[in-house]
Design an enzyme around this catalytic site. Structure first.
Site, mmCIF file in Angstrom:
data_model
loop_
_atom_site.group_PDB
_atom_site.id
_atom_site.type_symbol
_atom_site.label_atom_id
_atom_site.label_comp_id
_atom_site.label_asym_id
_atom_site.label_seq_id
_atom_site.Cartn_x
_atom_site.Cartn_y
_atom_site.Cartn_z
ATOM 1 N N GLU A 101 64.101 22.299 85.494
ATOM 2 C CA GLU A 101 63.363 23.418 84.841
ATOM 3 C C GLU A 101 63.805 24.692 85.365
ATOM 4 O O GLU A 101 64.042 25.487 84.889
ATOM 5 C CB GLU A 101 61.636 23.108 85.030
ATOM 6 C CG GLU A 101 60.990 22.330 84.243
ATOM 7 C CD GLU A 101 59.414 22.081 84.285
ATOM 8 O OE1 GLU A 101 58.991 23.282 84.530
ATOM 9 O OE2 GLU A 101 58.660 20.991 84.356
ATOM 10 N N ASP A 136 62.995 15.883 103.799
ATOM 11 C CA ASP A 136 62.800 15.362 105.222
ATOM 12 C C ASP A 136 62.455 13.830 104.849
ATOM 13 O O ASP A 136 61.515 13.489 104.105
ATOM 14 C CB ASP A 136 61.869 15.803 105.853
ATOM 15 C CG ASP A 136 61.714 15.528 107.330
ATOM 16 O OD1 ASP A 136 62.755 15.369 108.031
ATOM 17 O OD2 ASP A 136 60.599 14.696 107.714
#
Length: 534
Positions: free
Chosen positions: A251, A209
């Site tokens: 990851e 956001d």
């Protein structure tokens, strides 16, 4: 019909269709009048049948809900109004079983004033380490009675609130949303931990956001529009933040989509470099009027600004902040600007619906990914909310001139003849549904061949299976004024007629799908789109 992950590209997010859920208004599972995770879980099969690749949830965290959940008090707790963390984990798992990935919303610019950090900052007083996580400053004027600077709020009104000990704190949005100080290591470390927390629970991605607002000029100088660099929009320090985030996403195989409102194409593209965000919302397309020349230029500009960094474009017609598409396209001014929203704007819903149907086929044929806001697949219009039921702070901070965003957040109609149109079986919905809402209910549209829902289901099924609907090249074709025509790989052609009279279609072998019937002479009527195979 269970959906399966898209195989059109190796990276699913490059051409995915992602459905936006506003949890409070999707479905009410416990009967308290507000949507919740139980309601979403009960309707996962609907999303699978619709044919979406992923679902993005606006914030579902612990929150006072002053700004629709974008005032987060605790990122590791689901708000009791929505359910529990265990239920969120079940939802993520159940969605995955249907081939639907989950994207969560992170709000890094600010937190709720009920967040533990901010409560500690208020209690600790001026000069304390706790206040360094935010932007506390003495005021200007003889007694410190004036705000520290002149920054305008994203929600109208001021951006500074004074606390009893005399200091002021910064909030670009409401006073209940204090801005975080992103130069503080605690802030960076906490958000990296939050990302890991949700990736470890199986989410596929994160929507960021207000992604261009986090970093502020350290001096917090006054802002003069058009004079010098902006003191809090698009600061260079942001890119280091997102590079560190990207290592975490990599990851886990997660992806990012940023809410980045920037007019400068070159600056915008920086956020999409290979070691930063994967995608960013295309707001120029969302706000573009229903005009062939303007749309073509916007599409060209969008693809051009993404090309240097090899990022896919995102196409979106509406979201939880924007006037719904059928209403916007049914007005004289078919673009979107927060500053022009007013009560009582005349709307031709039949016209707006025709255009929205055509726009659906246009967006789904463009290269890149598509975001679909809940209820758009039903053709829902913007609802008029009684003044005494409006909750959006944008309305109140505008002095009552802005109708706010509640009109696009009205709870969905599922069953026409059920209480509250099937949204929930108990209390009245948190926002009132118009009397005509039943006309748009899922059960009425599901079996209707000409309904908006059937159009979306059919289009998404074709898009998933058919050649040409991928993240790849497109070429404009010769077309009459007011008509857009372009080709995609595999002989796919999309034609959209935006003028006020029928248009001739190019030579084709098969009509795959059209947003409305062709006329008696095989021409494409006004405000209609068609997919062709050549």
């Amino acid at each position: 019909m269970a959906a399966v992950p898209s195989s059109r590209t190796d990276d699913w997010w490059r051409d995915a269709v992602i459905y936006q859920v506003y949890p409070r208004s999707f479905a009410d599972g416990d009967g308290d009048g507000a949507g919740d995770l139980a309601g979403v879980r009960a309707h996962l099969s609907y999303l699978a049948e619709l044919g979406v690749d992923a679902v993005w949830f606006t914030p579902w965290y612990q929150s006072p809900l002053v700004d629709g959940g974008y005032d987060v008090a605790d990122y590791r707790t689901i708000d009791p109004a929505f359910g529990t963390l265990e239920e969120a984990e079940k939802l993520i798992s159940e969605a995955a079983d249907l081939g639907i990935r989950v994207i969560v919303d992170i709000v890094p610019n600010h937190v709720s004033d009920q967040h533990a950090w901010f409560r500690a900052a208020l209690a600790a007083g001026p000069g304390s380490p706790e206040r360094e996580r935010f932007h506390f400053r003495p005021g200007r004027g003889e007694q410190g009675e004036l705000p520290p600077n002149n920054w305008p709020s994203e929600f109208a009104g001021g951006t500074w609130t004074r606390v009893p000990d005399g200091e002021w704190y910064l909030h670009l949005f409401t006073p209940e949303q204090p801005d975080l100080n992103w130069s503080h290591p605690d802030v960076r470390r906490e958000h990296e931990d939050v990302l890991r927390f949700w990736f470890e629970r199986g989410v596929a991605g994160v929507r960021i956001d207000s992604a261009a607002l986090l970093a502020k000029h350290p001096d917090l100088p006054d802002y003069e529009e058009g004079v010098g660099p902006h003191p809090y929009v698009d600061q260079d320090e942001l890119h280091d933040i997102y590079r560190s985030w990207r290592t975490i996403a990599d990851e886990y195989g997660g992806v990012f989509v940023g809410e980045v409102w920037l007019p400068d194409a070159e600056r915008f593209a920086r956020y999409l470099r290979p070691d930063e965000l994967h995608t960013a919302f295309n707001f120029n397309f969302l706000s573009c009027p229903w005009d062939a020349d303007r749309l073509r230029r916007t599409i060209d500009d969008t693809l051009a600004e993404h090309a240097p960094v090899h990022a896919p474009a995102t196409w979106v017609l509406c979201n939880h902040d924007v006037t719904r598409t059928v209403t916007r396209y049914g007005r004289e001014d078919t673009g979107f600007d927060f500053a022009t929203k007013r009560f009582g704007t005349p709307v031709d819903l039949a016209l707006g619906t025709r255009r929205a149907r055509a726009a659906a086929l246009l967006t789904l044929a463009l290269p890149g990914s598509v975001y679909l806001y809940q209820g758009e697949e039903l053709g829902l219009p913007e609802a008029d909310i009684p003044l005494d039921r409006i909750e959006d702070p944008m309305h109140f901070r505008s002095g009552g001139t802005d109708p706010g965003r509640d009109g696009c957040r009205v709870p969905l109609p599922w069953v026409a003849d059920a209480p509250h149109c099937g949204f929930g079986s108990g209390a009245e919905p948190w926002l009132p549904q118009p009397a005509y809402w039943a006309d748009y209910a899922v059960d009425r549209q599901a079996g209707a061949p000409d309904s908006m829902l059937t159009l979306y289901r059919t289009a998404l099924e074709i898009r998933r299976a058919g050649p040409g609907f991928c993240d790849g090249p497109m070429s404009w074709l010769p077309a009459e004024d007011g008509v857009l025509a372009f080709s995609r790989p595999g002989g796919l052609v999309c034609v959209v007629n935006l003028r006020d009279r029928p248009a001739e279609l190019p030579s084709y072998d098969r009509l795959i799908l059209s947003s409305g019937p062709l006329d008696g002479q095989g021409r494409l009527p006004s405000d209609t789109a068609a997919w062709l195979r050549t």
